[in-house]
Design a protein around this motif. Structure first.
Motif, mmCIF file in Angstrom:
data_model
loop_
_atom_site.group_PDB
_atom_site.id
_atom_site.type_symbol
_atom_site.label_atom_id
_atom_site.label_comp_id
_atom_site.label_asym_id
_atom_site.label_seq_id
_atom_site.Cartn_x
_atom_site.Cartn_y
_atom_site.Cartn_z
ATOM 1 N N ARG A 41 6.562 21.075 -9.141
ATOM 2 C CA ARG A 41 7.377 21.851 -8.202
ATOM 3 C C ARG A 41 6.988 21.554 -6.764
ATOM 4 N N VAL A 42 5.692 21.543 -6.483
ATOM 5 C CA VAL A 42 5.220 21.282 -5.128
ATOM 6 C C VAL A 42 5.598 19.870 -4.690
ATOM 7 N N CYS A 43 5.441 18.893 -5.568
ATOM 8 C CA CYS A 43 5.810 17.513 -5.240
ATOM 9 C C CYS A 43 7.309 17.384 -4.997
ATOM 10 N N SER A 44 8.113 18.098 -5.758
ATOM 11 C CA SER A 44 9.559 18.079 -5.551
ATOM 12 C C SER A 44 9.926 18.664 -4.194
ATOM 13 N N GLU A 45 9.273 19.777 -3.838
ATOM 14 C CA GLU A 45 9.524 20.394 -2.531
ATOM 15 C C GLU A 45 9.092 19.456 -1.405
ATOM 16 N N LEU A 46 7.966 18.776 -1.580
ATOM 17 C CA LEU A 46 7.492 17.839 -0.571
ATOM 18 C C LEU A 46 8.461 16.668 -0.427
ATOM 19 N N ALA A 47 8.998 16.188 -1.531
ATOM 20 C CA ALA A 47 9.968 15.088 -1.478
ATOM 21 C C ALA A 47 11.229 15.500 -0.724
ATOM 22 N N GLY A 56 4.816 8.346 -4.029
ATOM 23 C CA GLY A 56 4.031 7.836 -5.144
ATOM 24 C C GLY A 56 3.665 8.934 -6.129
ATOM 25 N N GLU A 57 2.838 8.569 -7.085
ATOM 26 C CA GLU A 57 2.478 9.496 -8.164
ATOM 27 C C GLU A 57 1.361 10.452 -7.762
ATOM 28 N N TYR A 58 0.464 10.005 -6.905
ATOM 29 C CA TYR A 58 -0.691 10.802 -6.537
ATOM 30 C C TYR A 58 -0.660 11.145 -5.051
ATOM 31 N N LEU A 59 -0.699 12.420 -4.735
ATOM 32 C CA LEU A 59 -0.655 12.830 -3.338
ATOM 33 C C LEU A 59 -1.897 12.393 -2.567
ATOM 34 N N TYR A 60 -3.035 12.337 -3.238
ATOM 35 C CA TYR A 60 -4.245 11.888 -2.534
ATOM 36 C C TYR A 60 -4.075 10.466 -2.022
ATOM 37 N N ASP A 61 -3.321 9.635 -2.740
ATOM 38 C CA ASP A 61 -3.080 8.277 -2.284
ATOM 39 C C ASP A 61 -2.304 8.254 -0.974
ATOM 40 N N LEU A 82 1.976 18.079 6.059
ATOM 41 C CA LEU A 82 2.752 18.482 4.884
ATOM 42 C C LEU A 82 2.099 18.018 3.582
ATOM 43 N N VAL A 83 1.588 16.802 3.584
ATOM 44 C CA VAL A 83 0.922 16.290 2.383
ATOM 45 C C VAL A 83 -0.338 17.101 2.099
ATOM 46 N N GLN A 84 -1.140 17.375 3.139
ATOM 47 C CA GLN A 84 -2.363 18.159 2.965
ATOM 48 C C GLN A 84 -2.042 19.566 2.458
ATOM 49 N N GLU A 85 -1.006 20.177 3.017
ATOM 50 C CA GLU A 85 -0.603 21.517 2.570
ATOM 51 C C GLU A 85 -0.168 21.501 1.104
ATOM 52 N N ALA A 86 0.557 20.467 0.702
ATOM 53 C CA ALA A 86 0.994 20.357 -0.696
ATOM 54 C C ALA A 86 -0.210 20.215 -1.628
#
Length: 94
Positions: A41-47, A56-61, A82-86
């Motif tokens: 859900r969080v990744c979808s919202e970020l997208a 990509g698959e991993y937000l840390y990347d 935004l990435v850090q918040e996600a």
């Protein structure tokens, strides 16, 4: 002025959709609130917030592989924030 984002536990950790420890099938309640569901859900919202980015698959990347100065400063700050918040939302399970 340099902007730096602190990422806790970055070394050796991967945060993705359904991979790694704690990404099992959920709480067993069947309501879609397990760790993998939260991450999805969080990744979808970020997208949606960053439609032109290949997350990509991993937000840390996204943070590990990001080259500082590759975007205008205001976009860079917004993107990394935004990435850090996600990542933090996924770690908290929200």
């Amino acid at each position: 002025m340099a902007v730096r984002f602190r990422v806790r536990g970055l070394v050796g950790r991967r945060l993705g959709l359904g991979h790694g420890p704690g990404s099992g099938s959920g709480s067993g309640s069947g309501h879609g609130h397990g760790p993998a569901d939260v991450a999805g859900r969080v990744c979808s919202e970020l997208a949606l917030d960053l439609p032109d980015e290949d997350l990509g698959e991993y937000l840390y990347d996204c943070i590990d592989l990001y080259e500082m100065g590759s975007k205008p400063r205001c976009e860079e700050v917004e993107y990394l924030g935004l990435v850090q918040e996600a990542i933090e939302r996924i770690e908290r399970g929200r």
